[in-house]
Motif scaffolding. Structure first.
Motif, mmCIF file in Angstrom:
data_model
loop_
_atom_site.group_PDB
_atom_site.id
_atom_site.type_symbol
_atom_site.label_atom_id
_atom_site.label_comp_id
_atom_site.label_asym_id
_atom_site.label_seq_id
_atom_site.Cartn_x
_atom_site.Cartn_y
_atom_site.Cartn_z
ATOM 1 N N GLY A 196 4.575 17.835 45.525
ATOM 2 C CA GLY A 196 4.624 18.836 46.586
ATOM 3 C C GLY A 196 5.622 19.960 46.331
ATOM 4 O O GLY A 196 5.926 20.723 47.233
ATOM 5 N N GLY A 197 6.181 20.044 45.109
ATOM 6 C CA GLY A 197 7.132 21.123 44.809
ATOM 7 C C GLY A 197 8.462 20.563 44.342
ATOM 8 O O GLY A 197 8.532 19.439 43.836
ATOM 9 N N ILE A 209 10.299 13.167 48.425
ATOM 10 C CA ILE A 209 10.652 14.085 49.514
ATOM 11 C C ILE A 209 10.830 15.463 48.891
ATOM 12 O O ILE A 209 11.706 15.666 48.044
ATOM 13 C CB ILE A 209 11.933 13.619 50.222
ATOM 14 C CG1 ILE A 209 11.682 12.216 50.798
ATOM 15 C CG2 ILE A 209 12.333 14.597 51.321
ATOM 16 C CD1 ILE A 209 12.908 11.473 51.171
ATOM 17 N N THR A 210 9.956 16.388 49.263
ATOM 18 C CA THR A 210 10.022 17.761 48.758
ATOM 19 C C THR A 210 10.089 18.704 49.955
ATOM 20 O O THR A 210 9.976 18.276 51.106
ATOM 21 C CB THR A 210 8.782 18.131 47.914
ATOM 22 O OG1 THR A 210 7.642 18.150 48.775
ATOM 23 C CG2 THR A 210 8.553 17.138 46.778
ATOM 24 N N ALA A 240 7.902 20.486 50.882
ATOM 25 C CA ALA A 240 6.604 20.456 51.559
ATOM 26 C C ALA A 240 6.438 19.234 52.452
ATOM 27 O O ALA A 240 5.463 19.127 53.190
ATOM 28 C CB ALA A 240 5.476 20.491 50.522
ATOM 29 N N GLY A 241 7.365 18.285 52.369
ATOM 30 C CA GLY A 241 7.246 17.085 53.198
ATOM 31 C C GLY A 241 7.474 15.821 52.384
ATOM 32 O O GLY A 241 8.077 15.864 51.311
ATOM 33 N N GLU A 242 6.959 14.707 52.926
ATOM 34 C CA GLU A 242 7.166 13.408 52.284
ATOM 35 C C GLU A 242 5.825 12.820 51.871
ATOM 36 O O GLU A 242 4.847 12.949 52.600
ATOM 37 C CB GLU A 242 7.856 12.448 53.261
ATOM 38 C CG GLU A 242 9.206 12.955 53.739
ATOM 39 C CD GLU A 242 9.978 11.909 54.545
ATOM 40 O OE1 GLU A 242 9.401 10.847 54.848
ATOM 41 O OE2 GLU A 242 11.143 12.181 54.845
ATOM 42 N N GLU A 243 5.814 12.189 50.707
ATOM 43 C CA GLU A 243 4.545 11.615 50.224
ATOM 44 C C GLU A 243 4.801 10.319 49.462
ATOM 45 O O GLU A 243 5.642 10.271 48.563
ATOM 46 C CB GLU A 243 3.856 12.619 49.290
ATOM 47 C CG GLU A 243 2.448 12.212 48.914
ATOM 48 C CD GLU A 243 1.788 13.187 47.933
ATOM 49 O OE1 GLU A 243 0.738 12.833 47.392
ATOM 50 O OE2 GLU A 243 2.349 14.279 47.708
#
Lengths: 153, 83
Positions: free
Chosen positions: A41-42, A126-127, A129-132
């Protein structure tokens, strides 16, 4: 030895201590895994790793036992971080000692493939852009299959 | 009480990592337990029954048809990602 810990570790000091315990061996192979600065996510803010205390350590011990059945290795060290880990920090260290290098290379490769797909850890990126939650890539499963379907030994 | 532990993405779906529930008498296996959870939360039950999920009872990895008792710790383990 297997160590699952929230504490950061110093790879050089760990390798040096491992070497001192294995003075009679001709070969030591080590692999250090580090947290990449880019996530899906970045830019990565942190990785968070969960484990299941007791079960995780036993799953790693089972993997080590498989490696010991397959190759002539005399000693191994596996350190795996859990909790919040910053980009660039060491996350996993695998050291294998053997009389000869081929056993040590193969066993370290095998241990890493199985750690990625069979040990009980859950990894969240955790980026900005959010958490994945991260699951193994197809390539990771293909890597572990090599040891099951081919005559790699 | 049966202690339920949810790991990884399953904790997000369950809304927490740990729950203690009184399991009714007809809950004899993990399958039964998932069905019981589904009476209150169908989305969570579907996630728990996914073929990629593994199960542990009192820290031993078991199959979905493993027997459970009312004092067990049952853990739901989604696909792992170490290294």
């Amino acid at each position: 030895m297997i160590r699952v810990s929230e504490k950061p570790f110093e790879p050089g000091a760990e390798l040096s201590a491992f070497e001192n315990q294995t003075a009679d061996e001709g070969a030591i192979v080590s692999f250090l895994g580090k947290v990449r600065p880019k996530g899906a996510g970045g830019d990565l803010i942190a990785l968070k790793l969960e484990h299941y205390s007791g079960v995780t350590e036993r799953s790693i011990a089972d993997i080590v036992a498989k490696a010991e059945e397959r190759w002539s290795i005399s000693n191994s060290l596996i350190i795996h971080r859990v909790g919040a880990i910053d980009p660039g920090e060491p996350i996993v260290l695998v050291c294998v000692a053997a009389k000869h290098r081929r056993d040590a290379f193969k066993a370290a490769d095998f241990l890493m493939d199985y750690l990625k797909t069979e040990a009980y850890f859950w990894k969240k990126e955790i980026t900005s852009a959010g958490e994945e939650w991260i699951e193994p890539r197809k390539g990771d499963y293909d890597d572990v299959k090599r040891w099951q379907t081919s005559k790699l030994s | 009480m049966t202690r339920l532990l949810y790991f990884g993405k399953l904790a997000d779906i369950a809304g927490g990592r740990m729950r203690e529930i009184p399991a009714p008498d007809h809950v004899e296996t993990i399958s039964d337990l998932i069905a019981h959870i589904g009476e209150a939360d169908a989305v969570l039950a579907a996630a728990l029954a996914d073929e990629t999920v593994r199960y542990a009872v009192n820290e031993e990895i078991v199959s979905r048809e493993a027997a459970i008792s009312n004092t067990d710790e049952v853990a739901f383990l989604p696909p792992v990602s170490g290294g």
